[in-house]
Design an enzyme around this catalytic site. Structure first.
Site, PDB file in Angstrom:
ATOM      1  N   HIS A  25      63.511  25.978  27.272  1.00 37.26           N
ATOM      2  CA  HIS A  25      62.309  25.817  26.440  1.00 37.26           C
ATOM      3  C   HIS A  25      62.523  24.728  25.395  1.00 37.26           C
ATOM      4  O   HIS A  25      61.663  23.900  25.138  1.00 37.26           O
ATOM      5  CB  HIS A  25      61.960  27.121  25.710  1.00 37.26           C
ATOM      6  CG  HIS A  25      61.823  28.306  26.610  1.00 37.26           C
ATOM      7  ND1 HIS A  25      62.672  29.376  26.542  1.00 37.26           N
ATOM      8  CD2 HIS A  25      60.949  28.584  27.594  1.00 37.26           C
ATOM      9  CE1 HIS A  25      62.332  30.276  27.453  1.00 37.26           C
ATOM     10  NE2 HIS A  25      61.274  29.817  28.106  1.00 37.26           N
ATOM     11  N   CYS A 131      52.237  37.302  41.057  1.00 41.41           N
ATOM     12  CA  CYS A 131      53.580  37.359  40.439  1.00 41.41           C
ATOM     13  C   CYS A 131      53.407  37.459  38.934  1.00 41.41           C
ATOM     14  O   CYS A 131      52.857  36.547  38.311  1.00 41.41           O
ATOM     15  CB  CYS A 131      54.412  36.120  40.787  1.00 41.41           C
ATOM     16  SG  CYS A 131      55.955  36.055  39.826  1.00 41.41           S
ATOM     17  N   CYS A 156      58.672  36.174  44.947  1.00 42.35           N
ATOM     18  CA  CYS A 156      58.293  34.893  44.347  1.00 42.35           C
ATOM     19  C   CYS A 156      59.501  33.950  44.405  1.00 42.35           C
ATOM     20  O   CYS A 156      60.604  34.341  44.021  1.00 42.35           O
ATOM     21  CB  CYS A 156      57.881  35.130  42.887  1.00 42.35           C
ATOM     22  SG  CYS A 156      57.877  33.620  41.904  1.00 42.35           S
ATOM     23  N   HIS A 159      60.932  33.457  40.651  1.00 43.42           N
ATOM     24  CA  HIS A 159      61.547  34.577  39.939  1.00 43.42           C
ATOM     25  C   HIS A 159      62.452  35.449  40.810  1.00 43.42           C
ATOM     26  O   HIS A 159      63.256  36.217  40.284  1.00 43.42           O
ATOM     27  CB  HIS A 159      60.464  35.431  39.275  1.00 43.42           C
ATOM     28  CG  HIS A 159      59.797  34.714  38.149  1.00 43.42           C
ATOM     29  ND1 HIS A 159      58.694  33.908  38.339  1.00 43.42           N
ATOM     30  CD2 HIS A 159      60.132  34.614  36.844  1.00 43.42           C
ATOM     31  CE1 HIS A 159      58.370  33.368  37.176  1.00 43.42           C
ATOM     32  NE2 HIS A 159      59.216  33.768  36.250  1.00 43.42           N
ATOM     33  N   LYS A 311      67.081  27.415  38.318  1.00 45.13           N
ATOM     34  CA  LYS A 311      66.427  27.235  37.028  1.00 45.13           C
ATOM     35  C   LYS A 311      67.021  28.216  36.018  1.00 45.13           C
ATOM     36  O   LYS A 311      67.068  29.420  36.290  1.00 45.13           O
ATOM     37  CB  LYS A 311      64.927  27.492  37.184  1.00 45.13           C
ATOM     38  CG  LYS A 311      64.126  27.391  35.906  1.00 45.13           C
ATOM     39  CD  LYS A 311      62.642  27.502  36.202  1.00 45.13           C
ATOM     40  CE  LYS A 311      61.811  27.450  34.943  1.00 45.13           C
ATOM     41  NZ  LYS A 311      61.163  28.714  34.605  1.00 45.13           N
ATOM     42  N   LYS A 314      65.801  33.556  31.429  1.00 43.28           N
ATOM     43  CA  LYS A 314      66.230  34.832  30.870  1.00 43.28           C
ATOM     44  C   LYS A 314      66.180  35.910  31.935  1.00 43.28           C
ATOM     45  O   LYS A 314      67.026  36.779  31.990  1.00 43.28           O
ATOM     46  CB  LYS A 314      65.334  35.210  29.682  1.00 43.28           C
ATOM     47  CG  LYS A 314      65.835  34.641  28.352  1.00 43.28           C
ATOM     48  CD  LYS A 314      67.108  35.328  27.876  1.00 43.28           C
ATOM     49  CE  LYS A 314      67.819  34.604  26.770  1.00 43.28           C
ATOM     50  NZ  LYS A 314      67.428  34.917  25.442  1.00 43.28           N
TER      51      LYS A 314
HETATM   52  N1  MSP Z   1      53.150  30.307  29.004  1.00 44.96           N
HETATM   53  C1  MSP Z   1      53.308  29.396  30.083  1.00 44.96           C
HETATM   54  C2  MSP Z   1      52.785  28.024  29.715  1.00 44.96           C
HETATM   55  C3  MSP Z   1      51.358  27.967  29.293  1.00 44.96           C
HETATM   56  S1  MSP Z   1      50.862  26.356  28.841  1.00 44.96           S
HETATM   57  C4  MSP Z   1      49.216  26.439  28.713  1.00 44.96           C
HETATM   58  C5  MSP Z   1      54.785  29.305  30.452  1.00 44.96           C
HETATM   59  N2  MSP Z   1      55.647  29.659  29.507  1.00 44.96           N
HETATM   60  S2  MSP Z   1      57.241  29.698  29.686  1.00 44.96           S
HETATM   61  O1  MSP Z   1      57.730  30.133  28.411  1.00 44.96           O
HETATM   62  O2  MSP Z   1      57.609  30.467  30.827  1.00 44.96           O
HETATM   63  O3  MSP Z   1      57.717  28.248  29.998  1.00 44.96           O
HETATM   64  C6  MSP Z   1      57.223  27.161  29.329  1.00 44.96           C
HETATM   65  C7  MSP Z   1      57.989  25.928  29.614  1.00 44.96           C
HETATM   66  O4  MSP Z   1      59.363  26.053  29.232  1.00 44.96           O
HETATM   67  C8  MSP Z   1      58.119  25.439  31.050  1.00 44.96           C
HETATM   68  O5  MSP Z   1      57.086  24.831  31.627  1.00 44.96           O
HETATM   69  C9  MSP Z   1      59.139  24.375  30.811  1.00 44.96           C
HETATM   70  O6  MSP Z   1      58.496  23.314  30.145  1.00 44.96           O
HETATM   71  C10 MSP Z   1      60.086  25.071  29.877  1.00 44.96           C
HETATM   72  N3  MSP Z   1      61.180  25.670  30.608  1.00 44.96           N
HETATM   73  C11 MSP Z   1      61.457  26.990  30.820  1.00 44.96           C
HETATM   74  N4  MSP Z   1      62.619  27.102  31.520  1.00 44.96           N
HETATM   75  C12 MSP Z   1      63.111  25.864  31.754  1.00 44.96           C
HETATM   76  C13 MSP Z   1      64.286  25.347  32.331  1.00 44.96           C
HETATM   77  N5  MSP Z   1      65.211  26.119  32.854  1.00 44.96           N
HETATM   78  N6  MSP Z   1      64.435  23.991  32.301  1.00 44.96           N
HETATM   79  C14 MSP Z   1      63.542  23.147  31.712  1.00 44.96           C
HETATM   80  N7  MSP Z   1      62.430  23.601  31.179  1.00 44.96           N
HETATM   81  C15 MSP Z   1      62.165  24.940  31.243  1.00 44.96           C
HETATM   82  O7  MSP Z   1      55.097  28.892  31.555  1.00 44.96           O
END
Ligand code: MSP
Length: 538
Positions: A25, A131, A156, A159, A311, A314
Site C-alpha cells: 500500500h 470474491c 479466486c 486471494h 503479491k 496480509k
Molecule cells: N479499496 C480498493 C480500492 C478502491 S479505489 C476506488 C482496494 N484496496 S486495497 O487496500 O486492497 O488495495 C489498494 C491498493 O494497494 C492496490 O491497488 C495497490 O495500489 C496497493 N497494493 C496492495 N498490495 C500491493 C502489493 N503487494 N504491491 C503493490 N501494490 C499493492 O483495492
C-alpha cells in the site's frame, strides 16, 4: 475574476480498512507523493488525494470477527494506522477521504439518484460467484482450482480463497451500453490506460463484450443506502470509485466545493495497482460517461511487490509494515529504494539485502559522502563561507551541461510516470560530481597557496561541486524530502535563494546561483552508513 489555474490532480486508490497498511500500500502512496511533490516543485498548483474504503463485506466481516461495529473498526484503523502511516512515509497529501464521511455519502447518493433518474439503472437479479477479498463479481472463467485446504473448490486467483455464490435481487447499471464509447475513448486517447500492457489487457477485456453491472446488495447493510430503495446498499466499488469526485466537491452546491471541483476535475492521474485496473479503466469511465462528467487523463497501473513470487498481502500473511523498514533506514531511504529499484509499472521483489546494499552504495556513499566532502572542504579551506568562483574551465562547463541534461531527462521521465528513470537521471549528476572531484582533486589543489584565494582554482572547484549539490537538493526534494531539506540548509542557500520549495525544477540545472559568502555547514550525515546489514534487517 481570474480563473484559478487547473491543478494537477492525482489520486491513490482508497485503501480497505480491514487491516493495517503494508509496504504494498505504501508503494502506491509514495509514488503518488513523489509525482505530486515534483509537480509542486515545478511551481504548479497540485491536488493530491488519498483515503480509505470503509464499506462492504470485507470490512464488515473483519469488524465482526473483532467484536466491534464496522464503524468503530474503521475509526480505529484510520486513526491508529492509515492516517499515521502518511506521516511515517512523509507524505504531503492535500486531503484524505473516508467513504463513511457524510460529504461522501450525500454526494454518492445524489450521483446514483441522478443515474437512476436518467434511466441508467434498472432492477434485476444476479446469480454468480463473488470474491469478498476482491469485492468483485467474478465470471466462472476467472476462477482457478484451489490447492491445500481448498482442493476440489474453485478459488479466486488473487486471494486463493473460495468464492461465494450469490443469488440476489439487485439494481444494475447499464454498463454494456458504454462498450463502443469506451473503445472509442481508448482509441482517441491512447495514453488513457498505461502502461501498454495494461492498455492491451483493458482493450481485450472490453472487446470481449461488457455485461451490465450489479450495483447493489440487499443481504447486509454496511454501505451507502440506495436512495430510492433503502433495503439495498450500494455495491462497494461503485461507492469507492466515486471518492475521486466526491472528495473534490462534485454534487455539492457550496461555493468553495464548486470552485475546488472546477480547479481539480478531471483528475490528471489515477494511480492504481494492476489488480484494480479494470475497475478504474472500464467501470469508472462508464460511470462518468453516464453522468455526463469529463473523464480523467490517465489511469496508470503499477506492478506488485512480490514475496516468494506472489503479491505481498496480509491475507497471505506476507505483509511487511512500512515502519519495519523505516525505523532502521528512515523514510527517505524507503521512498528512494522502492521508487528507484522497481521500474514503475512492473512487479518487483523486495529484499532486505538489496535495500541495504543500495542504501550503502547509493545513498550513504554516493550522495551522502559527496555532500559531506564538499561541505567539509568549504569549512576547512574557506572557514565555512562559500568563496567566489573564478572563471569556469571546460570541466565545470561539462558538469553544468550534465546537470542541465539531468533536469531535462528527469522532467521527461516524470511526465511518462517513469519514476525510476527520473531518479536514474538525477543520479547521473551524483556520479558525475563524484567523478569531477576525483579528477579535479581539490585536496591536492589546496596544497598550492596561490590557488586558495577567492576566485582561484580551489574556490571554483568547490563552488561547482556546491552548485551540483544545490541542483540535487531541488531535484531530490520530491524523492527524499528530509535529506534534500538538510542539504539545502547545509549549503546555506535559503538566505540568497529562498526556500527549497520555491526553487523551480526547470531552473535547477543552471549553475552559479549560490551567493558567495553563504554559510556552508557540514551537519550530520545525510545517510549514516549501515555497516551491519544483518543487524539492519534483524
Ligand atoms: N479499496 C480498493 C480500492 C478502491 S479505489 C476506488 C482496494 N484496496 S486495497 O487496500 O486492497 O488495495 C489498494 C491498493 O494497494 C492496490 O491497488 C495497490 O495500489 C496497493 N497494493 C496492495 N498490495 C500491493 C502489493 N503487494 N504491491 C503493490 N501494490 C499493492 O483495492
Amino acid at each position: 475574476m481570474p480563473v484559478p489555474a487547473k491543478a494537477f490532480y492525482l489520486t491513490t486508490p482508497i485503501y480497505y480498512v480491514n487491516d493495517a497498511p503494508h509496504i504494498g500500500h505504501a508503494y502506491t502512496t509514495v509514488a503518488g507523493d513523489l509525482i505530486t511533490r515534483w509537480h509542486r516543485q515545478r511551481q504548479e498548483s497540485v491536488w493530491y488525494l488519498t483515503g480509505t474504503d470503509e464499506h462492504g463485506q470485507k470490512v464488515m466481516r473483519t469488524a465482526e470477527a473483532n467484536g466491534v461495529s464496522p464503524h468503530e473498526w474503521a475509526d480505529r484503523l484510520v486513526e491508529t494506522a492509515w492516517k499515521p502511516v502518511l506521516e511515517t512515509l512523509d507524505v504531503a497529501n492535500d486531503d484524505f477521504i473516508r467513504t463513511t464521511e457524510p460529504r461522501h455519502i450525500e454526494r454518492v447518493q445524489a450521483f446514483v439518484q441522478d443515474l437512476y433518474n436518467k434511466g441508467e439503472i434498472y432492477a434485476g437479479s444476479y446469480q454468480g460467484p463473488y470474491c469478498v477479498g476482491c469485492e468483485e463479481y467474478k465470471l466462472p472463467g476467472d476462477l482457478i482450482d484451489g490447492v491445500g485446504e481448498f482442493a476440489g473448490q474453485r478459488v479466486c486467483p488473487i486471494h486463493g480463497y473460495p468464492v461465494e455464490m450469490l443469488a440476489e435481487q439487485n439494481y444494475f447499471f447499464k454498463m454494456s451500453a458504454y462498450q463502443d464509447a469506451l473503445l472509442e475513448h481508448y482509441e482517441r486517447f491512447p495514453e488513457f490506460v498505461q502502461p501498454a500492457s495494461a492498455r492491451n489487457e483493458v482493450l481485450a477485456f472490453v472487446r470481449q463484450g461488457l455485461q451490465d453491472l450489479s450495483i447493489s446488495r440487499s443481504t447486509f447493510d454496511w454501505g451507502v443506502p440506495i436512495p430510492w430503495d433503502t433495503s439495498h446498499v450500494l455495491y462497494v466499488w461503485f461507492d469507492a470509485l466515486l471518492n475521486y469526485v466526491t472528495a473534490v466537491g462534485q454534487g455539492s452546491v457550496d461555493p468553495d466545493d464548486v470552485a475546488l471541483f472546477a480547479r481539480t476535475w478531471p483528475a490528471d492521474v489515477h494511480l492504481v495497482g494492476k489488480d484494480i485496473l479494470r475497475f478504474h479503466a472500464v467501470i469508472w469511465p462508464a460511470m462518468l460517461m453516464a453522468a455526463g462528467l469529463p473523464l480523467p487523463g490517465r489511469v496508470f497501473a503499477h506492478g506488485w511487490l512480490l514475496v516468494g513470487g506472489e503479491k505481498m498481502s496480509k491475507s497471505r500473511t506476507t505483509g511487511i509494515a512500512p515502519s519495519q523498514i523505516i525505523d532502521t533506514f528512515g523514510s527517505d531511504a524507503f521512498r528512494y529504494y522502492f521508487m528507484r529499484a522497481i521500474p514503475f509499472g512492473q512487479d518487483g521483489t523486495f529484499s532486505w539485502e538489496d535495500l541495504a546494499a543500495r542504501y550503502n552504495a547509493e545513498l550513504a556513499n554516493g550522495l551522502g559522502n559527496l555532500a559531506s566532502r564538499v561541505t567539509a572542504m568549504v569549512g576547512k579551506y574557506f572557514g565555512g563561507l562559500l568563496p567566489a568562483a573564478g572563471a569556469p574551465s571546460d570541466a565545470e562547463q561539462a558538469l553544468a551541461d550534465l546537470a542541465a541534461r539531468a533536469v531535462v531527462d528527469a522532467e521527461a521521465a516524470i511526465d511518462r510516470l517513469a519514476i525510476h528513470e527520473a531518479i536514474a537521471a538525477i543520479w547521473t549528476l551524483v556520479e558525475a560530481t563524484n567523478g569531477y572531484l576525483t579528477e579535479q582533486e581539490p585536496w591536492h589543489v589546496a596544497k598550492d597557496a596561490a590557488e586558495c584565494s577567492p576566485g582561484g582554482r580551489l574556490a571554483t572547484i568547490l563552488v561547482a561541486a556546491a552548485e551540483a549539490l544545490r541542483a540535487l537538493a531541488v531535484l531530490l526534494h520530491p524523492v527524499t524530502p528530509k535529506a534534500a531539506q538538510a542539504l539545502w540548509a547545509a549549503l546555506g542557500a535559503e538566505a540568497a535563494l529562498g526556500t527549497l520549495g520555491a526553487q523551480p525544477i526547470a531552473r535547477a540545472g543552471e549553475f552559479w546561483q549560490l551567493a558567495a559568502g553563504s554559510t556552508v555547514t557540514k551537519g550530520a550525515a545525510l545517510f549514516p552508513r549501515l555497516d551491519d546489514v544483518d543487524a539492519a534487517a534483524g
